[in-house]
Design an enzyme around this catalytic site. Structure first.
Site, PDB file in Angstrom:
ATOM      1  N   HIS A  43      20.398 -21.546 -33.646  1.00  0.00           N
ATOM      2  CA  HIS A  43      19.677 -20.978 -32.506  1.00  0.00           C
ATOM      3  C   HIS A  43      20.697 -20.558 -31.453  1.00  0.00           C
ATOM      4  O   HIS A  43      20.967 -21.292 -30.497  1.00  0.00           O
ATOM      5  CB  HIS A  43      18.705 -22.011 -31.935  1.00  0.00           C
ATOM      6  CG  HIS A  43      17.767 -21.465 -30.904  1.00  0.00           C
ATOM      7  ND1 HIS A  43      16.466 -21.911 -30.766  1.00  0.00           N
ATOM      8  CD2 HIS A  43      17.923 -20.517 -29.948  1.00  0.00           C
ATOM      9  CE1 HIS A  43      15.879 -21.269 -29.776  1.00  0.00           C
ATOM     10  NE2 HIS A  43      16.758 -20.410 -29.265  1.00  0.00           N
ATOM     11  N   GLU A  70      17.057 -18.451 -35.191  1.00  0.00           N
ATOM     12  CA  GLU A  70      15.937 -18.490 -34.258  1.00  0.00           C
ATOM     13  C   GLU A  70      16.406 -18.205 -32.845  1.00  0.00           C
ATOM     14  O   GLU A  70      17.556 -18.465 -32.491  1.00  0.00           O
ATOM     15  CB  GLU A  70      15.210 -19.836 -34.329  1.00  0.00           C
ATOM     16  CG  GLU A  70      16.067 -21.046 -34.035  1.00  0.00           C
ATOM     17  CD  GLU A  70      15.307 -22.351 -34.184  1.00  0.00           C
ATOM     18  OE1 GLU A  70      14.371 -22.404 -35.004  1.00  0.00           O
ATOM     19  OE2 GLU A  70      15.652 -23.319 -33.483  1.00  0.00           O
ATOM     20  N   HIS A 190      10.754 -29.270 -34.288  1.00  0.00           N
ATOM     21  CA  HIS A 190      11.013 -29.825 -32.965  1.00  0.00           C
ATOM     22  C   HIS A 190      10.565 -31.282 -32.906  1.00  0.00           C
ATOM     23  O   HIS A 190       9.380 -31.588 -32.974  1.00  0.00           O
ATOM     24  CB  HIS A 190      10.334 -29.039 -31.840  1.00  0.00           C
ATOM     25  CG  HIS A 190      11.073 -29.157 -30.528  1.00  0.00           C
ATOM     26  ND1 HIS A 190      11.027 -30.295 -29.745  1.00  0.00           N
ATOM     27  CD2 HIS A 190      11.907 -28.311 -29.878  1.00  0.00           C
ATOM     28  CE1 HIS A 190      11.781 -30.125 -28.675  1.00  0.00           C
ATOM     29  NE2 HIS A 190      12.339 -28.932 -28.735  1.00  0.00           N
TER      30      HIS A 190
END
Length: 237
Positions: A43, A70, A190
């Site tokens: 990310h 991401e 997450h």
């Protein structure tokens, strides 16, 4: 079986805290795959406080499983993804100063933007996943955008799990089932960890992929990376 994609952002955070290339981001990805990970997630953020854009190019050369990038599809991120052409791009509505991802898309409000980005990425053959809060009403708009999958933002599940795991899971199951109706694949990520992961995938067995970074890398400090990856894979069986 649900695939495990290891997010290696925290490896980069540790490296950047001292400079140099220890621990090595590329080595961590290669080792994670060798130890059984079925994907690598990164990310990159605009300030490059962990994964750097250069890392993404370097990783593209070595990752042999699924490569998932991401982030918020601002112009620089979009250019990076179009250049690297990963297996999957996960669109996340991060603010530039967010410590970590903390919300999913309002797919109705941002429909036009998401549709344009999705069309662009899919023109390169990149699978598109949209980061989503557990709300079934958001799913039709994710489907309308042309996305292939949604990624359920599981922080709320992880927070509620210790007190009432069935209650914590309920909105996720409803959203995942709605996604199935629209032909969307379901990812999740997450705050998933060794305590709450098995219950999630057992009750949403069609979860295609989980992306886990912070908890997995933290566990690896005590248990070793190879052993930790094997422990997470067992939770997914």
């Amino acid at each position: 079986m649900t695939k495990l994609s290891v997010n290696i952002n925290k490896i980069a955070t540790l490296r950047n805290s001292r400079g140099g290339d220890l621990p090595g981001v590329v080595k961590a990805a290669v080792d994670a795959e060798r130890f059984g990970a079925q994907g690598i997630t990164v990310h990159p953020r605009p300030d490059e406080r962990h994964i750097r854009y250069r890392d993404v190019y370097d990783l593209k050369e070595v990752v042999t499983t699924e490569f998932n990038i991401e982030g918020n599809p601002i112009d620089s991120f979009t250019e990076l993804v179009m250049d690297v052409v990963p297996t999957q791009v996960t669109l996340v509505p991060d603010a530039h100063d967010a410590i970590t991802s903390n919300n999913g898309w309002d797919t109705r409000k941002h429909m036009a933007f998401l549709r344009d980005k999705t069309e662009l990425f899919k023109s390169k053959g990149i699978r598109v996943s949209i980061f989503l809060n557990p709300d079934p009403s958001l799913v039709p708009y994710a489907a309308e955008s042309g996305a292939d999958r949604i990624e359920l933002y599981t922080e709320i599940y992880a927070t509620g799990y210790p007190a009432d795991r069935d209650k914590a899971l309920a909105p996720y199951l409803a959203t995942a089932q709605e996604a199935q109706k629209y032909g969307l694949g379901v990812n999740a990520g997450h705050d998933l960890n060794l305590d709450n992961l098995a219950f999630f995938v057992r009750n949403i067995p069609f979860t295609a992929e989980v992306s886990i970074g912070h908890a997995l890398i933290s566990d690896a400090i005590y248990l070793g990376l190879e052993n930790t990856i094997q422990l997470y894979l067992r939770q997914l069986k």
